[in-house]
Scaffold this active site. Structure first.
Site, PDB file in Angstrom:
ATOM      1  N   HIS A 193      24.468  13.963  23.885  1.00 11.69           N
ATOM      2  CA  HIS A 193      23.837  14.056  22.560  1.00 11.69           C
ATOM      3  C   HIS A 193      23.455  15.520  22.342  1.00 11.69           C
ATOM      4  O   HIS A 193      23.039  16.197  23.299  1.00 11.69           O
ATOM      5  CB  HIS A 193      22.540  13.227  22.493  1.00 11.69           C
ATOM      6  CG  HIS A 193      22.722  11.766  22.212  1.00 11.69           C
ATOM      7  ND1 HIS A 193      21.982  10.793  22.843  1.00 11.69           N
ATOM      8  CD2 HIS A 193      23.534  11.114  21.339  1.00 11.69           C
ATOM      9  CE1 HIS A 193      22.336   9.596  22.374  1.00 11.69           C
ATOM     10  NE2 HIS A 193      23.280   9.766  21.474  1.00 11.69           N
ATOM     11  N   CYS A 215      14.150  12.590  23.055  1.00 11.90           N
ATOM     12  CA  CYS A 215      14.801  11.294  22.807  1.00 11.90           C
ATOM     13  C   CYS A 215      13.791  10.194  22.519  1.00 11.90           C
ATOM     14  O   CYS A 215      14.094   9.215  21.854  1.00 11.90           O
ATOM     15  CB  CYS A 215      15.603  10.837  24.019  1.00 11.90           C
ATOM     16  SG  CYS A 215      16.811  11.978  24.603  1.00 11.90           S
TER      17      CYS A 215
END
Ligand code: ARG
Length: 291
Positions: free
Chosen positions: A168, A262
């Protein structure tokens, strides 16, 4: 010097967090994660964000959705709009209805990317200034980001992610201000590195041994960077740019491929984040603006 309205952040308690499948190189079902330790680490992150003046809203955890705790992947918030994620892997798709339900209850105008475009929200789409930096290939598709960029009328710059450990964009890139970001060069191809250097005047390079401990996966609250412990070089570099660091332990979440950033989603959207230019109103209220 303070923000006129406090940062608002969405988190989800780790009641059902665990390593139940393997969709990135960090996850190992046999190794698992320690639930008590995860709860303590999550609680400390929440307390730290509150201590820094943020408001933390909670999403109700759901059994069978161990990764719901990673609210950065809910979607992308931009002003009153919420672009819901369309996960690449089936094991996370069950999260989307809950994120959408939450966004609707919050009053967001919810939009979804076309069916065949994967999009993993703020995990892969990060504003630095007015530009949307968009990580693609391992989770999100470049076309999804282009679609969002067009809908928002902003430039979306695709950055190919080439190292599966940094799957990511928020694992290898973190904007601090509109012209300042930290990044790990090894996660990008040559083109991506050139784009970043061309677009962002001040870039702090993170060393490989610090990047691997998720130090780019940081939450920025005003002039403080909350990140995984064990990144002394980065702490020095960001201090030189006027930012304090708050290192915390995230070992249990790293076993799932996630860390500080996150576990959070900025609900007040990009226009409220520290790296966005203050609006005329803010400037009037606070002449010693933070940007
Ligand atoms: N286990 C999760 C996954 O692989 C971790 C998500 C981390 N989120 C992030 N924004 N980097 O999908």
């Amino acid at each position: 010097m303070s923000n006129p309205s406090p940062p608002r952040i969405l988190m989800c308690p780790p009641d059902y967090f665990g390593i139940e499948y393997e969709i990135n190189p960090w996850m190992n079902i046999r190794q698992g994660a320690d639930s008590d330790r995860a709860r303590d680490q999550w609680r400390l992150l929440r307390e730290t964000l509150l201590d820094l003046g943020a408001q933390v809203r909670l999403l109700e955890p759901k059994p069978g959705l161990p990764d719901l705790v990673f609210t950065a992947n809910a979607g992308l918030v931009y002003r009153d709009r919420f672009f819901a994620s369309r996960f690449r892997y089936g094991v996370r798709m069950g999260e989307t209805p809950f994120f959408i339900e939450w966004a609707q209850a919050e009053g967001f105008q919810v939009e979804t990317t076309p069916d065949d475009y994967h999009f993993e929200g703020a995990g892969d789409a990060l504003f630095c200034g007015d530009t949307l930096f968009a990580g693609y290939r391992l989770r999100s598709d470049a076309r999804g980001h282009q679609w969002i960029g067009e809908r928002l009328g902003v430039e979306a710059l695709p950055l190919e992610l080439v190292d599966p450990r940094f799957y990511h964009l928020d694992t290898c890139f973190c904007p601090l201000e509109r012209d300042l970001a930290i990044y790990y060069p090894g996660a990008f191809d040559e083109y991506g590195r050139a784009v970043l250097k061309d677009q962002i005047p001040r870039l702090i390079e993170v060393a490989p041994e610090e990047a691997i401990s998720f130090s780019c996966n940081a939450v920025v609250v005003g002039r403080t960077v909350v990140l995984n412990e064990g990144a002394p070089k980065l702490a020095r570099d960001v201090a030189a740019m006027g930012f304090a660091t708050r290192p915390l332990a995230f070992s249990e979440f790293i076993k799932s491929g996630g860390s500080a950033k996150c576990l959070t989603l900025r609900i007040d959207g990009e226009e409220a984040a520290g790296w966005k230019a203050p609006s005329a109103v803010d400037t009037k209220k606070d002449t010693h603006s933070r940007v």
